[in-house]
Design a protein around this motif. Structure first.
Motif, PDB file in Angstrom:
ATOM      1  N   ALA A   1      -6.649  10.127   4.557  1.00 44.35           N
ATOM      2  CA  ALA A   1      -5.624   9.960   3.525  1.00 44.35           C
ATOM      3  C   ALA A   1      -6.163   9.141   2.366  1.00 44.35           C
ATOM      4  CB  ALA A   1      -4.391   9.284   4.111  1.00 44.35           C
ATOM      5  N   THR A   2      -5.470   9.228   1.227  1.00 45.75           N
ATOM      6  CA  THR A   2      -5.786   8.403   0.074  1.00 45.75           C
ATOM      7  C   THR A   2      -4.484   7.938  -0.573  1.00 45.75           C
ATOM      8  OG1 THR A   2      -7.172   8.184  -1.911  1.00 45.75           O
ATOM      9  CG2 THR A   2      -5.919  10.240  -1.672  1.00 45.75           C
ATOM     10  N   GLY A   3      -4.618   6.937  -1.405  1.00 44.52           N
ATOM     11  CA  GLY A   3      -3.496   6.355  -2.128  1.00 44.52           C
ATOM     12  C   GLY A   3      -3.998   5.131  -2.863  1.00 44.52           C
ATOM     13  N   TYR A   4      -3.191   4.086  -2.868  1.00 44.85           N
ATOM     14  CA  TYR A   4      -3.610   2.848  -3.512  1.00 44.85           C
ATOM     15  C   TYR A   4      -2.987   1.672  -2.782  1.00 44.85           C
ATOM     16  CZ  TYR A   4       0.944   3.353  -5.799  1.00 44.85           C
ATOM     17  OH  TYR A   4       2.289   3.525  -6.049  1.00 44.85           O
ATOM     18  N   ALA A   5      -3.685   0.532  -2.864  1.00 46.42           N
ATOM     19  CA  ALA A   5      -3.216  -0.686  -2.202  1.00 46.42           C
ATOM     20  C   ALA A   5      -3.552  -1.888  -3.070  1.00 46.42           C
ATOM     21  CB  ALA A   5      -3.864  -0.832  -0.824  1.00 46.42           C
ATOM     22  N   ALA A   6      -2.714  -2.901  -2.977  1.00 53.20           N
ATOM     23  CA  ALA A   6      -2.919  -4.117  -3.767  1.00 53.20           C
ATOM     24  C   ALA A   6      -4.147  -4.878  -3.273  1.00 53.20           C
ATOM     25  CB  ALA A   6      -1.685  -5.005  -3.684  1.00 53.20           C
ATOM     26  N   VAL A   7      -4.957  -5.336  -4.237  1.00 53.12           N
ATOM     27  CA  VAL A   7      -6.074  -6.225  -3.917  1.00 53.12           C
ATOM     28  C   VAL A   7      -5.766  -7.642  -4.379  1.00 53.12           C
ATOM     29  CG1 VAL A   7      -7.862  -4.454  -3.834  1.00 53.12           C
ATOM     30  CG2 VAL A   7      -7.313  -5.523  -6.018  1.00 53.12           C
ATOM     31  N   THR A   8      -4.845  -7.768  -5.335  1.00 56.21           N
ATOM     32  CA  THR A   8      -4.315  -9.059  -5.792  1.00 56.21           C
ATOM     33  C   THR A   8      -2.838  -8.824  -6.092  1.00 56.21           C
ATOM     34  OG1 THR A   8      -4.689  -8.660  -8.155  1.00 56.21           O
ATOM     35  CG2 THR A   8      -6.533  -9.628  -6.912  1.00 56.21           C
TER      36      THR A   8
ATOM     37  N   VAL B   1     -10.140   1.797   3.652  1.00 56.58           N
ATOM     38  CA  VAL B   1     -11.381   1.472   2.963  1.00 56.58           C
ATOM     39  C   VAL B   1     -11.126   1.426   1.461  1.00 56.58           C
ATOM     40  CG1 VAL B   1     -13.753   2.232   2.533  1.00 56.58           C
ATOM     41  CG2 VAL B   1     -12.699   2.640   4.776  1.00 56.58           C
ATOM     42  N   ASP B   2     -11.453   0.310   0.828  1.00 61.05           N
ATOM     43  CA  ASP B   2     -11.340   0.138  -0.619  1.00 61.05           C
ATOM     44  C   ASP B   2     -12.480   0.914  -1.268  1.00 61.05           C
ATOM     45  OD1 ASP B   2     -11.335  -0.755  -3.267  1.00 61.05           O
ATOM     46  OD2 ASP B   2     -11.068  -2.861  -2.723  1.00 61.05           O
ATOM     47  N   ILE B   3     -12.151   1.952  -2.063  1.00 57.14           N
ATOM     48  CA  ILE B   3     -13.226   2.716  -2.707  1.00 57.14           C
ATOM     49  C   ILE B   3     -13.559   2.181  -4.093  1.00 57.14           C
ATOM     50  CG2 ILE B   3     -12.724   4.785  -1.350  1.00 57.14           C
ATOM     51  CD1 ILE B   3     -11.610   6.055  -3.950  1.00 57.14           C
ATOM     52  N   GLY B   4     -12.833   1.176  -4.564  1.00 55.26           N
ATOM     53  CA  GLY B   4     -13.167   0.529  -5.821  1.00 55.26           C
ATOM     54  C   GLY B   4     -12.544   1.186  -7.035  1.00 55.26           C
ATOM     55  N   THR B   5     -13.194   1.010  -8.194  1.00 53.60           N
ATOM     56  CA  THR B   5     -12.695   1.513  -9.472  1.00 53.60           C
ATOM     57  C   THR B   5     -13.877   2.010 -10.306  1.00 53.60           C
ATOM     58  OG1 THR B   5     -12.934  -0.505 -10.791  1.00 53.60           O
ATOM     59  CG2 THR B   5     -10.941  -0.330  -9.437  1.00 53.60           C
ATOM     60  N   LEU B   6     -13.569   2.506 -11.481  1.00 48.79           N
ATOM     61  CA  LEU B   6     -14.601   2.863 -12.456  1.00 48.79           C
ATOM     62  C   LEU B   6     -15.011   1.644 -13.285  1.00 48.79           C
ATOM     63  CD1 LEU B   6     -13.298   6.318 -13.762  1.00 48.79           C
ATOM     64  CD2 LEU B   6     -15.418   5.907 -12.510  1.00 48.79           C
ATOM     65  N   GLY B   7     -14.747   0.464 -12.786  1.00 49.76           N
ATOM     66  CA  GLY B   7     -15.135  -0.773 -13.454  1.00 49.76           C
ATOM     67  C   GLY B   7     -13.970  -1.606 -13.929  1.00 49.76           C
ATOM     68  N   GLY B   8     -12.821  -0.980 -14.140  1.00 50.44           N
ATOM     69  CA  GLY B   8     -11.630  -1.706 -14.576  1.00 50.44           C
ATOM     70  C   GLY B   8     -10.897  -2.322 -13.396  1.00 50.44           C
ATOM     71  N   PRO B   9      -9.746  -2.927 -13.645  1.00 49.11           N
ATOM     72  CA  PRO B   9      -9.035  -3.647 -12.584  1.00 49.11           C
ATOM     73  C   PRO B   9      -8.242  -2.768 -11.610  1.00 49.11           C
ATOM     74  CG  PRO B   9      -7.871  -3.875 -14.666  1.00 49.11           C
ATOM     75  CD  PRO B   9      -9.143  -3.143 -14.962  1.00 49.11           C
TER      76      PRO B   9
ATOM     77  N   SER C   1       0.861  -1.186   0.000  1.00 40.32           N
ATOM     78  CA  SER C   1       0.000   0.000   0.000  1.00 40.32           C
ATOM     79  C   SER C   1       0.892   1.227   0.000  1.00 40.32           C
ATOM     80  CB  SER C   1      -0.934   0.002   1.220  1.00 40.32           C
ATOM     81  OG  SER C   1      -0.208  -0.034   2.432  1.00 40.32           O
ATOM     82  N   VAL C   2       0.390   2.313  -0.607  1.00 39.48           N
ATOM     83  CA  VAL C   2       1.132   3.572  -0.716  1.00 39.48           C
ATOM     84  C   VAL C   2       0.136   4.709  -0.493  1.00 39.48           C
ATOM     85  CG1 VAL C   2       2.441   5.101  -2.257  1.00 39.48           C
ATOM     86  CG2 VAL C   2       2.816   2.624  -2.346  1.00 39.48           C
TER      87      VAL C   2
ATOM     88  N   THR D   1      -4.427  -2.983  -8.149  1.00 39.88           N
ATOM     89  CA  THR D   1      -4.516  -2.067  -7.012  1.00 39.88           C
ATOM     90  C   THR D   1      -5.812  -1.287  -7.075  1.00 39.88           C
ATOM     91  OG1 THR D   1      -3.416  -0.247  -8.181  1.00 39.88           O
ATOM     92  CG2 THR D   1      -2.000  -1.757  -6.959  1.00 39.88           C
ATOM     93  N   HIS D   2      -6.298  -0.895  -5.901  1.00 41.30           N
ATOM     94  CA  HIS D   2      -7.479  -0.045  -5.800  1.00 41.30           C
ATOM     95  C   HIS D   2      -7.147   1.177  -4.969  1.00 41.30           C
ATOM     96  CE1 HIS D   2     -10.857  -3.259  -6.535  1.00 41.30           C
ATOM     97  NE2 HIS D   2     -10.006  -3.169  -7.551  1.00 41.30           N
TER      98      HIS D   2
END
Length: 192
Positions: free
Chosen positions: A103-110, A125-133, A92-93, A114-115
């Motif tokens: 705070a915000t950033g990104y973290a690996a889900v697999t 908290v994972d906020i998800g994506t716009l539908g992509g990976p 995570s970063v 990253t999300h």
């Protein structure tokens, strides 16, 4: 041959020279005392990097932890706290922190995806994506809105460039690029 300048021809009144010299010395002294480096430490590993700072002196970034993983951190009052990982992820970063300490950033889900995240109330908290990976949170304002980029679900398999989003209250708003088939990213966000 050595040439000498006629000082009387090129000189200015002594009081002007003294005033300018004094102002330069004063501004140099102020500049030297305003800023100093602070060693934030690490989460037990060999490296860390601060990437965001707020008006309260809180910093966020990443650090190698004792297990060698890249982990997002929040630094405040002389102490670094790891923000953790998503279930199934090992990195995570954190990229930005607002004046409320969110705070915000990104973290690996697999292992390959990253999300974007919102760190609030000691939770990642994972906020998800716009539908992509993949998605990446890059800026957060004091209202808790997040700007960043995300890949889209698309029927064009070669299109993996991300597009900008604004996230607020569990809702993504897609900000499309102004030229089709181009990527764009949100790196800043004001209070409006």
């Amino acid at each position: 041959s050595v040439q000498f300048f006629d000082l009387m021809k090129w000189s200015c009144p002594v009081w002007i020279l003294a005033a300018v010299t004094g102002l330069l010395a004063l501004s140099t002294a102020r500049a030297e005392s305003e800023y100093f480096a602070t060693d934030l430490g690490t989460l037990g590993g060999a490296r860390s990097e601060a990437l965001g700072l707020n008006d309260r002196g809180q910093a966020v970034g990443w650090s190698l932890d004792a297990d060698g993983r890249t982990q997002a951190f929040l630094w405040q009052n002389g102490s670094m706290t790891g923000l953790g990982f998503f279930p199934g992820g090992t990195s995570s970063v954190a990229l930005a922190v607002n004046n409320n300490g969110a705070a915000t950033g990104y973290a690996a889900v697999t292992a390959t995806n990253t999300h974007a995240f919102l760190y609030i109330s000691n939770s990642l908290v994972d906020i998800g994506t716009l539908g992509g990976p993949n998605s990446w949170g890059r800026a957060i304002n004091d209202r808790g809105q997040i700007a960043g980029s995300s890949q889209l679900v698309t029927n064009r398999p070669n299109l993996t460039d991300p597009e900008t989003f604004l996230w607020q209250t569990n809702r993504f708003i897609h900000v499309p690029s102004y030229i089709d088939y181009s990527s764009c990213d949100g790196f800043g966000l004001n209070e409006d």
